[in-house]
Design a protein around this motif. Sequence first.
Motif, mmCIF file in Angstrom:
data_model
loop_
_atom_site.group_PDB
_atom_site.id
_atom_site.type_symbol
_atom_site.label_atom_id
_atom_site.label_comp_id
_atom_site.label_asym_id
_atom_site.label_seq_id
_atom_site.Cartn_x
_atom_site.Cartn_y
_atom_site.Cartn_z
ATOM 1 N N LYS A 183 1.988 -13.293 -6.464
ATOM 2 C CA LYS A 183 1.264 -12.210 -7.137
ATOM 3 C C LYS A 183 1.499 -10.915 -6.358
ATOM 4 N N PHE A 184 1.846 -9.873 -7.077
ATOM 5 C CA PHE A 184 2.044 -8.565 -6.458
ATOM 6 C C PHE A 184 0.845 -7.674 -6.781
ATOM 7 N N ILE A 185 0.333 -6.998 -5.757
ATOM 8 C CA ILE A 185 -0.724 -6.008 -5.936
ATOM 9 C C ILE A 185 -0.245 -4.718 -5.276
ATOM 10 N N LEU A 186 -0.006 -3.706 -6.080
ATOM 11 C CA LEU A 186 0.473 -2.417 -5.591
ATOM 12 C C LEU A 186 -0.691 -1.427 -5.577
ATOM 13 N N ALA A 187 -0.710 -0.565 -4.573
ATOM 14 C CA ALA A 187 -1.766 0.443 -4.456
ATOM 15 C C ALA A 187 -1.125 1.788 -4.150
ATOM 16 N N THR A 188 -1.656 2.842 -4.754
ATOM 17 C CA THR A 188 -1.079 4.170 -4.541
ATOM 18 C C THR A 188 -2.119 5.249 -4.802
ATOM 19 N N THR A 189 -1.959 6.364 -4.122
ATOM 20 C CA THR A 189 -2.765 7.552 -4.389
ATOM 21 C C THR A 189 -2.027 8.555 -5.274
ATOM 22 N N ASP A 190 -0.769 8.264 -5.594
ATOM 23 C CA ASP A 190 0.045 9.206 -6.370
ATOM 24 C C ASP A 190 0.917 8.442 -7.376
ATOM 25 N N PRO A 191 0.333 7.966 -8.462
ATOM 26 C CA PRO A 191 1.096 7.149 -9.415
ATOM 27 C C PRO A 191 2.209 7.911 -10.123
ATOM 28 N N GLN A 192 2.150 9.249 -10.128
ATOM 29 C CA GLN A 192 3.197 10.019 -10.807
ATOM 30 C C GLN A 192 4.559 9.840 -10.149
ATOM 31 N N LYS A 193 4.581 9.442 -8.884
ATOM 32 C CA LYS A 193 5.843 9.283 -8.171
ATOM 33 C C LYS A 193 6.438 7.880 -8.333
ATOM 34 N N ASP A 195 0.835 -1.202 0.000
ATOM 35 C CA ASP A 195 0.000 0.000 0.000
ATOM 36 C C ASP A 195 0.875 1.259 0.000
ATOM 37 N N GLU A 196 0.360 2.327 -0.638
ATOM 38 C CA GLU A 196 1.105 3.585 -0.786
ATOM 39 C C GLU A 196 2.512 3.315 -1.316
ATOM 40 N N VAL A 197 2.574 2.535 -2.393
ATOM 41 C CA VAL A 197 3.859 2.083 -2.923
ATOM 42 C C VAL A 197 4.736 3.238 -3.387
ATOM 43 N N HIS A 198 4.142 4.384 -3.684
ATOM 44 C CA HIS A 198 4.936 5.521 -4.171
ATOM 45 C C HIS A 198 5.893 6.056 -3.113
ATOM 46 N N GLN A 199 5.707 5.653 -1.841
ATOM 47 C CA GLN A 199 6.586 6.143 -0.786
ATOM 48 C C GLN A 199 7.844 5.302 -0.606
#
Length: 540
Positions: A151-161, A126-130
Amino acid sequence: MSYQVLARKWRPKSFATLVGQEHVVRALTHALDQNRLHHAYLFTGTRGVGKTTLARIMAKALNCEAGVSSTPCGVCSACTAIDTGRFVDYIELDAASNRGVDDMTQLLERATYAPTIGRYKVYVIDEVHQLSGHAFNAMLKTLEEPPEHVKFILATTDPQKIPVTVLSRCLQFNLKQMPLTHIVDHLSRVLEAEGVAFEPAALRHLAKGAAGSMRDALSLLDQAIAHGAGKVEDEAVRAMLGTVGDEHLFALLDGLVAQDVQAMLEVAKLMDARSLSFDGGLQELATLFHRIALIQFAPEALLDETERSRLEHYAQALDAEYLQLAYQIAIHGRDELSLAPDDYSGFVMTLLRLHAFRPERAGVVNATTKAARAPAATAPVRTPPPVSPTPVASRPQVAVPPAPTFAAPAAAPASSTVPGEDDWHTLATRFPGMSRQLAQNCELVERTGTLVRLRLDPAHKHLQAHQEKLLVALRELWGAHLRLEIVVGEPASETPAARRQNTERERQERAVASIEQDPFVRDVVDLFDASIDESTIKPV
């Protein structure tokens, strides 16, 4: 048993119960049913739209004892363990607190081992962008070619990072914000299942406050139930949120349509007495202007029939041009609240600005106009200067700027008055809105009796659609029986718009020449072989 908050109790446990993300559900459902599974997924979106929920449903679909499918049973030991967070092969990692390369290295080392009890090891970050740059680099190879059981599942609120190298190794799904109607419908179902009495209007305020997040909406619903002692009522919810009620907003709109300043000020006083947010009031007012404009240009964009039927009256009463200006006034007024002496005065000035730029409509007489006209009945009437051999009756009861004096040229026949070119250029700047645009691109050919004839520049012939608005403005100056004819053709002389453009061009040329002839500038150009960017020169 301790109370479980609604956001957790009503978290969807299957694709069928997930609200508002149909495009993602369709893709994942087909992939699971056709066994076309990718090794890495990336879910992006704002808070509370279902990223982690989708990850858990995916983990159940992959590890359900009934087999891999888009409809996990939800009752087997694997499904129940994932729902309660006790499944050893389902690992959730918070990248905000485990962002270093050492944390990622440990995770990848454990990923090489086979699952303990499940079919797949599912890693949710979760919040992988950090994650740090080194952590991203450490996971690149494993993310591209992981073991078959991972299986990898990534989640983020800021994909630009997120680095492009990571994005290219994942299937990306963008989760959208929840529409207001979806949130209201879901909250209604939750309250009916919980046996809580509610008013539908209150749910709309909660949905607006959630700003597209279903989790936030359920959290606010929990708060509203507690605030209302087991009931969700409109007035209690507005008091809890501190929002401006619809009755205040529509009272402002009614005052604006009727051009009743006093009614608008009464609403402002009532909001001040109740300590309601003026910032929120202008925000909601701008939203209403936006929704009304949608009805004027794209009514099918409003899915809520109740909202559409309530706003249709305002869409017919407010001009499209003025509505765009009103929206701009509201959002700029909100920005200027911090500069005002206080929020109340800033809000009131915004309301007065909305009224001041509101064009009068035929048959509508506001309180301000009445006050302006009252003394005109008793005050001595000044005879206006003659405008032609045929006198035009004065209209002292209409509060408008005095018309310029038009003198007939010597060559003109006695039966007609052709206003001077300079007089028409001055008059054309006084009209409101689109009527001013039309007048400034026209040449005044003649005015004979009650007839005014204009010649419109062909480059602006689309403005002829506003002929009726210009006629209304001219009748305010020259009488109700005035007739207006507009022909499209090349003007014989400068139109007001052309003169203004020529004047601005001449000022710009003089400004450029002044800079180019400046001794210091010439020395700099010669010394450094420089050039002057004329687009940066502005006349003063």
